[in-house]
Every structure is written in C-alpha cells, then in structure tokens.
Motif scaffolding. Structure first.
Motif, short mmCIF file in Angstrom:
data_model
loop_
_atom_site.label_atom_id
_atom_site.label_comp_id
_atom_site.label_asym_id
_atom_site.label_seq_id
_atom_site.Cartn_x
_atom_site.Cartn_y
_atom_site.Cartn_z
N TRP B 12 0.82 -1.21 0.00
CA TRP B 12 0.00 0.00 0.00
C TRP B 12 0.85 1.26 0.00
O TRP B 12 0.40 2.33 -0.33
CB TRP B 12 -0.96 -0.02 1.20
CG TRP B 12 -0.25 0.12 2.51
CD1 TRP B 12 0.12 1.27 3.11
CD2 TRP B 12 0.14 -0.92 3.38
NE1 TRP B 12 0.73 1.03 4.31
CE2 TRP B 12 0.75 -0.32 4.50
CE3 TRP B 12 0.05 -2.32 3.34
CZ2 TRP B 12 1.27 -1.07 5.56
CZ3 TRP B 12 0.56 -3.05 4.39
CH2 TRP B 12 1.17 -2.43 5.49
N MET B 13 2.12 1.12 0.38
CA MET B 13 2.97 2.31 0.42
C MET B 13 3.46 2.68 -0.96
O MET B 13 3.60 3.85 -1.29
CB MET B 13 4.17 2.06 1.30
CG MET B 13 3.85 2.27 2.75
SD MET B 13 5.34 2.29 3.69
CE MET B 13 4.85 3.30 5.03
N THR B 15 1.94 1.88 -3.82
CA THR B 15 0.89 2.18 -4.79
C THR B 15 -0.23 2.99 -4.16
O THR B 15 -1.23 2.45 -3.71
CB THR B 15 0.27 0.90 -5.38
OG1 THR B 15 -0.10 0.05 -4.30
CG2 THR B 15 1.18 0.20 -6.32
N PRO B 16 -0.06 4.32 -4.12
CA PRO B 16 -1.17 5.15 -3.69
C PRO B 16 -2.32 5.07 -4.70
O PRO B 16 -2.11 4.59 -5.81
CB PRO B 16 -0.58 6.56 -3.64
CG PRO B 16 0.74 6.50 -4.26
CD PRO B 16 1.11 5.09 -4.50
N VAL B 17 -3.49 5.57 -4.28
CA VAL B 17 -4.67 5.49 -5.14
C VAL B 17 -4.40 6.13 -6.49
O VAL B 17 -3.85 7.22 -6.57
CB VAL B 17 -5.86 6.19 -4.46
CG1 VAL B 17 -7.04 6.27 -5.43
CG2 VAL B 17 -6.25 5.45 -3.22
N GLY B 18 -4.77 5.42 -7.53
CA GLY B 18 -4.65 5.98 -8.87
C GLY B 18 -3.28 5.81 -9.48
O GLY B 18 -3.05 6.19 -10.61
N ALA B 19 -2.34 5.21 -8.75
CA ALA B 19 -0.99 5.07 -9.27
C ALA B 19 -0.79 3.73 -9.97
O ALA B 19 0.26 3.50 -10.55
CB ALA B 19 0.03 5.24 -8.15
N ALA B 23 -5.15 2.46 -14.00
CA ALA B 23 -5.79 3.73 -13.62
C ALA B 23 -5.01 4.90 -14.21
O ALA B 23 -5.58 5.82 -14.79
CB ALA B 23 -5.87 3.85 -12.11
N ARG B 24 -3.69 4.84 -14.05
CA ARG B 24 -2.82 5.90 -14.53
C ARG B 24 -2.98 6.09 -16.03
O ARG B 24 -3.13 7.21 -16.52
CB ARG B 24 -1.37 5.50 -14.22
CG ARG B 24 -0.39 6.63 -14.17
CD ARG B 24 1.00 6.06 -13.93
NE ARG B 24 1.84 6.46 -15.04
CZ ARG B 24 2.69 7.49 -14.96
NH1 ARG B 24 2.84 8.13 -13.83
NH2 ARG B 24 3.41 7.84 -15.98
N VAL B 27 -6.60 7.60 -16.83
CA VAL B 27 -6.75 9.01 -16.45
C VAL B 27 -5.89 9.91 -17.34
O VAL B 27 -6.35 10.92 -17.88
CB VAL B 27 -6.39 9.22 -14.96
CG1 VAL B 27 -6.39 10.70 -14.62
CG2 VAL B 27 -7.37 8.47 -14.08
#
Lengths: 275, 288
Positions: B12-13, B15-19, B23-24, B27
C-alpha cells in the motif's frame, strides 16, 4: 492597531484607497445610483420582460453546464498534475494557463472556426446532427474554455498538500481504492473543488468576448445577459442597461459570498484557519 | 542472535490510489485527449487559419492601416495601465502585509473585487460616471474633456479589470516573508524608501514581474469593458481585440486571424515567461 516601526503606512494606504476609490468603487456606485432612480415599476418591467428572462435563463443554464464539465475535467487535470510524473508534464501545466493568457475575443474566434461547418470539429459533428456554432451548446463550450484554469488552479495545490499518512493507514486497514477515494481523498478536496467551481461559474456568467463570436446572438435563443446589457446601451436605453448590469453585479456578489464561505469552510476543514 | 529480518513488503505504500498502471493510463489518456481538443486545437486553428492563404496575404493583412492603428492604440493603453497597476499593486500589498489595521480584510476583499465582476458591468458602470448621462459627464462636456469613447476611458476600464493582478501575486508572497527584514533595516537606520528598494523589492522582484506580465496580457486582450467604453469608432478607438471583431463582422476572416496571431503570440510569450519566472523564483526560494 499595533504600532509598526516600518514607515510608509499613510502613503501606501493613501495610494491604495485612492486607486480603489477612483477606479473601482466610483463606477460601481454610479451604476447603483443610476439603477436606484429608475423606480420599482420600471425596474420590474425591464427584469420581467421575456427577452431579459430568456437571456438570464440561457446564461445561467449554460454557465452551470460549463461549470459541471470543468469540475470533472479540471479535477482530473489537477489530479494528473499533482500526482503523476510523465514526459510533457510541464507543457500540460503551461497549457492550463492558455485560457487566462489568450484574449477572449481570440478564443471566441478560434472556437467558432473549429466548430463551424467547415471547421476541424464542425465538419465531423455536423453530419452527426450536432451543431455547435450559433447554438446554446456553443455558448457552453466558450464558457467552459475560458473558465478551466479556475478549477485546476484552486484544486491542484490542495491535492499536492494531501498527506499520504491517512491514505496509507486506511490501505493497511484493508480499504479498497474506491473506498479511499470516496471516503478519504474526495472529502478533503471537495471544498476546494466547490470554491474553484464557483469561481468558474462567476466567470462564465460574465463572459462576453468568447461567447458572442460563437453564439450567433439571436434574441430569445442565443443571447446572453452581458450582450443584452451591451445592446441596450447601443440603443441608448440606459435604464435597461443599468438594470441588467446591476443584476449581473448582484450575481457576481452572490458568487463571491459563496466562494468566500466555502474557502473559510475549507480552511477550517483542513485545520489551518490561520492561513 | 536473531537473523536479520527481510524488510516487510508493504504494497500500500508503493501504490497510492490511482498510481496503478491501468488507472494511470486511463486518467492520463482522458486528460491528454480532452486537452488536445479543447486547449491545443484553438491555438493550432489560429495559426493554420492565419497562414491558410500564404505568408504574403498574412503580412498584407497585418499591414492593414486599421489593424496597425489598433496595435498602436493597444500598446499605448498597456504602456499607461501596466506601470500604474504595478505602483498600485506594490502600495496595496505593502499596506495589507506590513501593517495591522482595522478594515484590513475588507481592503483585501475590495482589491480582489474586480476579479469577479463581469467586464461588461465595469464598462456600463464607467459610462454612468463619465458618459453624457453620467455623474461627471455634463461637467466634462463643458470643460471639453473627452473621457468616454477616447483613450482615457479605454485606459480606465483596463485598469478596473486588471486592478487585482499585481497585488494578487504579491500579497501571499509578502505575507509569508513577514516583516522581520524590514524591521531590522529600519532599526538599523534605513529610511522607508531605502528599506523598500534594498530589502523588500529584491525579495519580490520575480513576483512583481510576473504580475506585470499577466496584467499586460489582460490589458492587451481586454474586450468586454473596452468595447463598451471605446464606442468602437472605426480607426480611432478600436483596440486590437475590437479590431478582430470588426474584421470578422466584415467577413474578412483571414484579416481577423492575422490580427489574432499577434495577441496569440503575446499569450504564448506570457506563458513561457511565467514558466521561466516560476523557475527563477523557485531557485531563489527552494523552500517556497
């Protein structure tokens, strides 16, 4: 008042108040004075005329549509600029300022050329039955173009400031991406988004240059409030021009109040009321 | 003795949200495509339309007497409005950031006010001060002074719409910088003006320049307010943006686009200078 050892208070305050008084307040007072001696009955007649009402309805509707589009696109743009590293990022960041730097008349001219029947976009859209030039849709597009930077530049610093600790904590407790987005990230940037959107809305309500090129300016159909005020002036109908201008002024003040209230709420929300 | 533990892998460290790659990609693509269509295409269409009939026609359109006169009038307006705006911006920022006094918040709000008012409203308001129906109109007519439908009106309206530009750049910066350095200088015997020139100005020079450039771009491009107060007298009070509209209404689209390229060039230079100044300011104040 706390005494300061720094000199120049009288001089700088004098210049500031004189400039604001002559350049900003005097004209606004003259406008309100003019509107105030029109008389309630005539004021109401001007306001409730079908053409004025149609212009107000059209302007507010299209400004709302443009603002909703910009809230989504501007938020994505701000997110990309704040969170991702990619080639061309500096260029994208610079492009956000195009609507600020490009004169609105030039923007209106360019958008009209793009969406006209023979234009790059128009030649594709017209056969599909979508006409943009000389329709309310065109007005919305012109308003959206000129107000993009307001949302991006208000939201971007807030996303940049988001600490990763809460996000990491919720991730370690098993939250999904969607939960983190909707319960952690979105609530923290929502006040800024609202503030940016209300700035964009205010700008769209008053936009003139970009809109009149693309709108076609037909009374009752594609005539915005700002243009109606301008037309009344050219007809030497000063009471009507003053009344419509005061309506626009009141809308601007209302949006200013909303923005200030939202920004105050945002500062409290982020726990730094001292900024 | 315990064996050294391998570091715990904490997904989790990294890959923050959207990374995440998907997703990247989604967006970034959406933003890139929309940006191409609504921010890049207008710039491209101006250039392509201006040069559509060749460089010769473009140059002839630029040399049109009406367009040349409009450029001259626009330049004069900027030469008056921008320096006055810088002076006001400096005075306003100095007042609200170096002193505490009652009404300070109100003053800041007043400085920002023109930002949220439609330029058309500003133009109409000016007419009710200096126009023949206005407060000072009859007096000015007696004295034979022309403010409306002449250069003074255009300059005044430009000042209204750009009043916040320099001040808005300076106020946040000077608030962060505080008053310590100025207080030290004054305590050591420097006069007010020397303190300003030697202590304050070097700290804010890039922001002043940046505000001036933005103000200049807006003065050159102002349309709504100027079109009300200028009266749009052909060849006399048409600034460059008004000239673009005149040419367009005369169905001289190529001429309109040629005139528009000059303002587009100013916009591009404004953005490039902004990037440069941000870099310069960032190098000098790495913490900011």
């Amino acid at each position: 008042m706390r005494r300061s050892v720094i000199p120049g208070f009288g001089l700088s305050l004098g210049i500031t108040v004189l400039y604001l008084g002559v350049i900003v307040l005097l004209p606004l007072c003259a406008l309100i004075l003019k509107a105030s001696d029109i008389g309630a009955a005539q004021l109401w007649a001007i306001l409730s005329s079908p053409r004025t009402l149609a212009a107000i309805r059209l302007t507010v509707t299209m400004a709302l549509a443009a603002t909703i589009f910009n809230a989504v696109y501007g938020l994505l743009l701000a997110w990309v600029l704040a969170r991702y590293q990619f080639p061309g990022k500096r260029l994208l960041d610079a492009l956000v300022d195009v609507p600020f730097a490009l004169p609105t008349a030039v923007a209106g001219l360019a958008l009209t050329a793009l969406f006209s029947k023979t234009g790059w976009f128009g030649s594709v859209l017209e056969p599909l039955g979508v006409s943009v030039v000389y329709t309310p849709l065109g007005i919305g597009i012109a308003m959206a173009f000129t107000s993009i930077p307001f949302v991006v530049r208000t939201v971007q610093p807030v996303i940049e400031d988001l600490g990763s600790d809460v996000e990491e904590a919720s991730r370690s407790l098993g939250a999904s991406d969607l939960q983190i987005l909707s319960k952690i990230i979105f609530p923290s940037i929502f006040p800024a988004l609202l503030a940016g959107a209300s700035l964009a809305f205010a700008r769209s309500l008053g936009e003139f240059g970009a809109v009149i090129f693309i709108a076609g300016n037909q009374p009752m159909k594609t005539e915005i409030v700002a243009l109606l005020a301008f037309i009344r002036l050219e007809e030497y109908d000063y009471p009507a021009a003053a009344t419509i201008a005061v309506v626009m002024l009141v809308m601007a003040f209302a949006m200013l109040l909303v923005t200030n209230a939202v920004q105050a709420w945002q500062l409290r929300y982020l726990g730094r009321g001292d900024r | 003795m315990a064996k050294p533990q391998p570091p715990i892998k904490r997904d989790w460290m990294v890959t923050p949200v959207g990374a995440g790659p998907v997703a990247r990609f989604v967006v970034l693509s959406v933003v890139a495509v929309v940006t191409l269509f609504i921010l890049v295409a207008p710039l491209a269409v101006i250039l392509s339309s201006a040069f559509a009939q060749g460089v010769g026609v473009f140059l002839r359109n630029l040399g049109d007497p009406g367009t040349l006169h409009a450029m001259w009038l626009t330049t004069i307006t900027a030469l008056i409005a921008v320096p006055v705006n810088i002076l006001f911006g400096l005075a306003a920022a100095w007042t609200v950031t170096k002193f505490e006094f009652p009404g300070r918040t109100l003053l800041i709000a007043l400085i920002e006010l023109p930002y949220s008012i439609s330029p058309i409203v500003a133009g109409v308001a000016y007419l009710f001060v200096y126009g023949s129906q206005g407060l000072f109109g009859p007096l000015l007519e007696q004295l034979d002074i022309k403010v409306m439908f002449a250069l003074p009106g255009i300059v005044l309206a430009s000042m209204f719409v750009t009043a916040p530009y320099v001040a808005r750049e300076l106020i946040p910066l000077m608030q962060v910088q505080g008053t310590d350095e100025e207080e030290a200088a004054v305590t050591l015997g420097a006069g007010g003006f020397a303190t300003f020139l030697r202590v304050t100005l070097p700290n804010i020079r890039w922001a002043v320049l940046y505000g001036a450039i933005l103000c200049n771009a807006r003065v050159l491009g102002e349309f709504g307010a100027v079109s009300v107060v200028s009266g749009n007298v052909r060849g006399q009070t048409t600034t460059l943006p008004l000239q673009i509209e005149l040419l367009y209404q005369d169905y001289n689209v190529a001429g309109a686009f040629a005139a528009a390229t000059t303002l587009t060039a100013v916009a591009v230079v404004t953005i490039l200078l902004k990037m440069l100044l941000e870099r310069l300011a960032g190098d000098e104040h790495p913490s900011a």
